[in-house]
Structure formats: C-alpha cells, structure tokens
Design an enzyme around this catalytic site. Sequence first.
Site, PDB file in Angstrom:
ATOM      1  N   LYS A 111     -56.723  23.074  -5.238  1.00 59.82           N
ATOM      2  CA  LYS A 111     -55.933  22.930  -6.467  1.00 59.82           C
ATOM      3  C   LYS A 111     -55.566  21.457  -6.716  1.00 59.82           C
ATOM      4  O   LYS A 111     -55.275  20.743  -5.765  1.00 59.82           O
ATOM      5  CB  LYS A 111     -54.648  23.761  -6.268  1.00 59.82           C
ATOM      6  CG  LYS A 111     -53.751  23.838  -7.452  1.00 59.82           C
ATOM      7  CD  LYS A 111     -52.470  24.592  -7.106  1.00 59.82           C
ATOM      8  CE  LYS A 111     -51.490  23.725  -6.331  1.00 59.82           C
ATOM      9  NZ  LYS A 111     -50.111  24.205  -6.302  1.00 59.82           N
ATOM     10  N   LYS A 130     -49.673  17.668  -7.165  1.00 63.50           N
ATOM     11  CA  LYS A 130     -48.843  16.472  -7.221  1.00 63.50           C
ATOM     12  C   LYS A 130     -48.738  15.824  -5.853  1.00 63.50           C
ATOM     13  O   LYS A 130     -48.519  14.639  -5.734  1.00 63.50           O
ATOM     14  CB  LYS A 130     -47.415  16.843  -7.671  1.00 63.50           C
ATOM     15  CG  LYS A 130     -47.337  17.258  -9.117  1.00 63.50           C
ATOM     16  CD  LYS A 130     -45.909  17.583  -9.512  1.00 63.50           C
ATOM     17  CE  LYS A 130     -45.637  18.998  -9.182  1.00 63.50           C
ATOM     18  NZ  LYS A 130     -44.712  19.803  -9.756  1.00 63.50           N
ATOM     19  N   LYS A 176     -48.255  25.460   3.346  1.00 65.12           N
ATOM     20  CA  LYS A 176     -47.418  24.266   3.443  1.00 65.12           C
ATOM     21  C   LYS A 176     -46.855  24.072   4.846  1.00 65.12           C
ATOM     22  O   LYS A 176     -46.752  22.954   5.332  1.00 65.12           O
ATOM     23  CB  LYS A 176     -46.276  24.318   2.420  1.00 65.12           C
ATOM     24  CG  LYS A 176     -46.764  24.071   1.013  1.00 65.12           C
ATOM     25  CD  LYS A 176     -45.604  23.877   0.052  1.00 65.12           C
ATOM     26  CE  LYS A 176     -46.117  23.608  -1.339  1.00 65.12           C
ATOM     27  NZ  LYS A 176     -45.081  23.633  -2.359  1.00 65.12           N
TER      28      LYS A 176
HETATM   29  P1  TYM Z   1     -44.931  23.393  -9.458  1.00 64.67           P
HETATM   30  O1  TYM Z   1     -43.955  22.321  -9.697  1.00 64.67           O
HETATM   31  O2  TYM Z   1     -45.822  23.286  -8.259  1.00 64.67           O
HETATM   32  O3  TYM Z   1     -45.864  23.562 -10.725  1.00 64.67           O
HETATM   33  C1  TYM Z   1     -45.296  23.752 -12.024  1.00 64.67           C
HETATM   34  C2  TYM Z   1     -46.147  24.706 -12.828  1.00 64.67           C
HETATM   35  O4  TYM Z   1     -47.474  24.189 -12.972  1.00 64.67           O
HETATM   36  C3  TYM Z   1     -48.427  25.113 -12.494  1.00 64.67           C
HETATM   37  N1  TYM Z   1     -49.495  24.331 -11.821  1.00 64.67           N
HETATM   38  C4  TYM Z   1     -50.784  24.404 -12.140  1.00 64.67           C
HETATM   39  N2  TYM Z   1     -51.445  25.120 -13.065  1.00 64.67           N
HETATM   40  C5  TYM Z   1     -52.779  24.948 -13.146  1.00 64.67           C
HETATM   41  N3  TYM Z   1     -53.495  24.122 -12.330  1.00 64.67           N
HETATM   42  C6  TYM Z   1     -52.865  23.390 -11.372  1.00 64.67           C
HETATM   43  N4  TYM Z   1     -53.571  22.586 -10.581  1.00 64.67           N
HETATM   44  C7  TYM Z   1     -51.450  23.506 -11.253  1.00 64.67           C
HETATM   45  N5  TYM Z   1     -50.526  22.935 -10.443  1.00 64.67           N
HETATM   46  C8  TYM Z   1     -49.336  23.445 -10.810  1.00 64.67           C
HETATM   47  C9  TYM Z   1     -47.671  26.009 -11.510  1.00 64.67           C
HETATM   48  O5  TYM Z   1     -48.273  27.275 -11.384  1.00 64.67           O
HETATM   49  C10 TYM Z   1     -46.305  26.089 -12.154  1.00 64.67           C
HETATM   50  O6  TYM Z   1     -46.277  27.084 -13.160  1.00 64.67           O
HETATM   51  N6  TYM Z   1     -42.032  27.007  -7.610  1.00 64.67           N
HETATM   52  C11 TYM Z   1     -42.518  26.381  -8.824  1.00 64.67           C
HETATM   53  C12 TYM Z   1     -41.389  25.830  -9.684  1.00 64.67           C
HETATM   54  C13 TYM Z   1     -40.336  26.836  -9.998  1.00 64.67           C
HETATM   55  C14 TYM Z   1     -40.420  27.866 -10.961  1.00 64.67           C
HETATM   56  C15 TYM Z   1     -39.173  28.559 -10.882  1.00 64.67           C
HETATM   57  C16 TYM Z   1     -41.395  28.281 -11.861  1.00 64.67           C
HETATM   58  C17 TYM Z   1     -39.119  26.897  -9.405  1.00 64.67           C
HETATM   59  N7  TYM Z   1     -38.412  27.935  -9.922  1.00 64.67           N
HETATM   60  C18 TYM Z   1     -38.894  29.652 -11.696  1.00 64.67           C
HETATM   61  C19 TYM Z   1     -41.106  29.385 -12.685  1.00 64.67           C
HETATM   62  C20 TYM Z   1     -39.879  30.045 -12.593  1.00 64.67           C
HETATM   63  C21 TYM Z   1     -43.439  25.235  -8.452  1.00 64.67           C
HETATM   64  O7  TYM Z   1     -43.421  24.745  -7.365  1.00 64.67           O
HETATM   65  O8  TYM Z   1     -44.218  24.815  -9.473  1.00 64.67           O
END
Ligand code: TYM
Length: 332
Positions: free
Chosen positions: A196, A199, A114
Amino acid sequence: MKHIVSGIQPTGSLNIGTYLGSIRNFVKLQESYPEHHFFLFIADLHAITVPRDRIALRKTIKELAALYLACGLKREKLSLFVQSEIPAHSQMAYLLQCFTYMGELERMTQYKEKSQRQVAGVASSLFTYPVLMAGDILLYDAEYVPVGEDQKQHLELTRDIAMRVNKRVGEFFTVPKPLIPKVGARIMSLIEPDKKMSKSDDYIKSRILLLDDEVIIRKRIMSAVTDSDQTIRFDKSEKPGISNLMTIYGAITNTSIETIEKQFETTSYQDFKKAVADVVVAELKPIQERYQAIIASDDLDRFLDEGSAYAARIAAKKVAKLNHKLGLGRKR
Ligand code: TYM
C-alpha cells in the site's frame, strides 16, 4: 440529523493514496448526501501509538486541517476538528474497551503488521487502537463511514462492538456502514506495487505528496516500477505497477478500467506514464494554490474551533448517557 464520520492520522504529509481513498471521496459524498452532517477530524491521538517529534506532529496537524479544506470540502454541514481536543474520544475508547475481546484485537491485520515491524517495545495503544477508532465513529452515531480498503476490518469490529453494547443496554448506538470507493480504495506504492502507498513508508519515492511540486510528481511517476510486457492491461497480480497507475488515472478522471485499456491500447508505458502525470498535476495544482491561502489565514483556526465546539457537545452527551446506562457515578 444523520451523520457521516471519518478521520485521517497526521503521521506525515498527505499522499495521493489517502487523497483518492478518502478526502476526495468526502468531497463527492458532500454532494451525494446533502442532508447529512459531516464530522471529519485529524486523528492525532491515533498518531502517538509510536513516539513522534512534537514540533513535527503539531505542524502536520495544521497542514492536514488546511488540506482537508483545500481539497474542496464545503464548510456548510461540516465540523472539522482535532480529535485530542475532545476528551470524549478518549473516554469513549475506555468504555468500549470493556466491550471488546482480546481475541478480536489480536486478529486485526494492521496490528499484526505494525507490531511486527516495530523493533522497540510495542505500546499497548497500538493494540487498543481499533477501539479508539470505534469510539470516534460511535460517539456521533455515524450512519456512514467513508474509508479506504485497509480500514474495512476496523469498521467490522466497530459494528460488532456497537451491536454488543446495544444488546447490553438497549438501542444506544447507530450501527455504521462503511463507504469504500469503487476505484482508488487501495493505491499502491510506486516502487513496491504489491504494498500500500503509505505515509510511513521509508522510501519517499514510493509516494506522491499532495504538496509535491510538478517536477517531483512527474519524476516519481516516470520512475514508477512497471513490468517488461509493455501492454496496458489491468492485472493486479501479474502487472501490479501498471495496474496501480491505471487505478490512479481512472480514479482522477472517473474513467473505467475497460475504457482505459481501450483508450491506451497502442500506447507505450512511457507515454501512458506521461498521461498519468498530466492528470495528477492538473488535479493537485488547484489544491496546492488553495492550500497556500488557507494555511496563511487565521480563518482556519476559527473554523477548527467552531467544529470542535459543535462536535464536543454531541460527544460529551453520548459519553454521559453511556456512563449512566452502565451505572457509573452517583446520579440516578
Ligand atoms: P489513515 O490515516 O491511515 O488513512 C486515512 C484514510 O485514507 C485511506 N488510505 C488509503 N486509501 C487508498 N489507498 C491508500 N494507499 C491509502 N492509504 C490510506 C484509509 O483507508 C483511510 O480511510 N485509523 C484511520 C484513521 C481513523 C478513522 C477513524 C477513520 C481514526 N479514527 C474513524 C474513519 C473513522 C487511519 O489510520 O487512517
């Protein structure tokens, strides 16, 4: 009571990658772990590591909250809340920064990717982001954290931090375990299948949003990049596009990759794409209908207020206890 904790960033409309890698898994886990209490949140503090339009951010927060419920989560034993409404998340992040080394954060692949992509200045919060995430989890003594593949490294860091604090102050945090789905943990972009599905990808055609209408969903899948070989075989490195579509089909229908290969042995790519589009449309339709009802009702805010109040009590106590253990403040 044992806890399961996870969050999603409100950085754009939810796509099927996030759905299959996380929310859908939460719904299944509520059935497999009926005794656990779930803390699921909208990780809005994580979203502002890059500048955001405030109107759009607020809209996405609400949309994401409604989608969590529309995807089928049951309300019993669930606290759904917005991260920034609980000050303990920021407070815990600071305390844990005192237990995290620069070298550990420099090794985080998401940070490296990033920060390289960013043209303007890189905020220091992008660097310390995994510590905020560790705090989100450790505040609630989570036993399990359901996430997609891309969060595995952050979970490992969280475990290391928890063990380090425990070593310093005595048993204090539960050391959490990640729960990564067997199929669907990494859904790829529809047009660059070696990346991947994200969003924040500039190409809207790279993803399917949970709220896309049927015509768009079909169009996106039919135009997904594949290869010229025309055999439906799973091979991530040689045939990433078709393998990704097989993963999406398998995750939604609970079918193994081997069964899909047999079932579609003589099917053309065109017909297989139609089959994938059919199952995606059928999966998303009821979610979209429920979403419209939930977003239009006041009930959502009430549920978020309740979730926030319950989580805030637990989180505030945990911070106060750690402050005390570290010798902060005046009270003995
Ligand atoms: P984020 O918002 O990027 O994504 C949320 C969840 O979705 C999963 N994910 C995917 N899984 C499969 N294929 C994809 N293309 C894909 N894109 C996203 C991510 O692995 C995630 O589980 N840092 C985290 C949010 C967060 C969090 C936490 C998660 C903040 N604090 C505490 C667990 C526990 C994030 O950016 O996820």
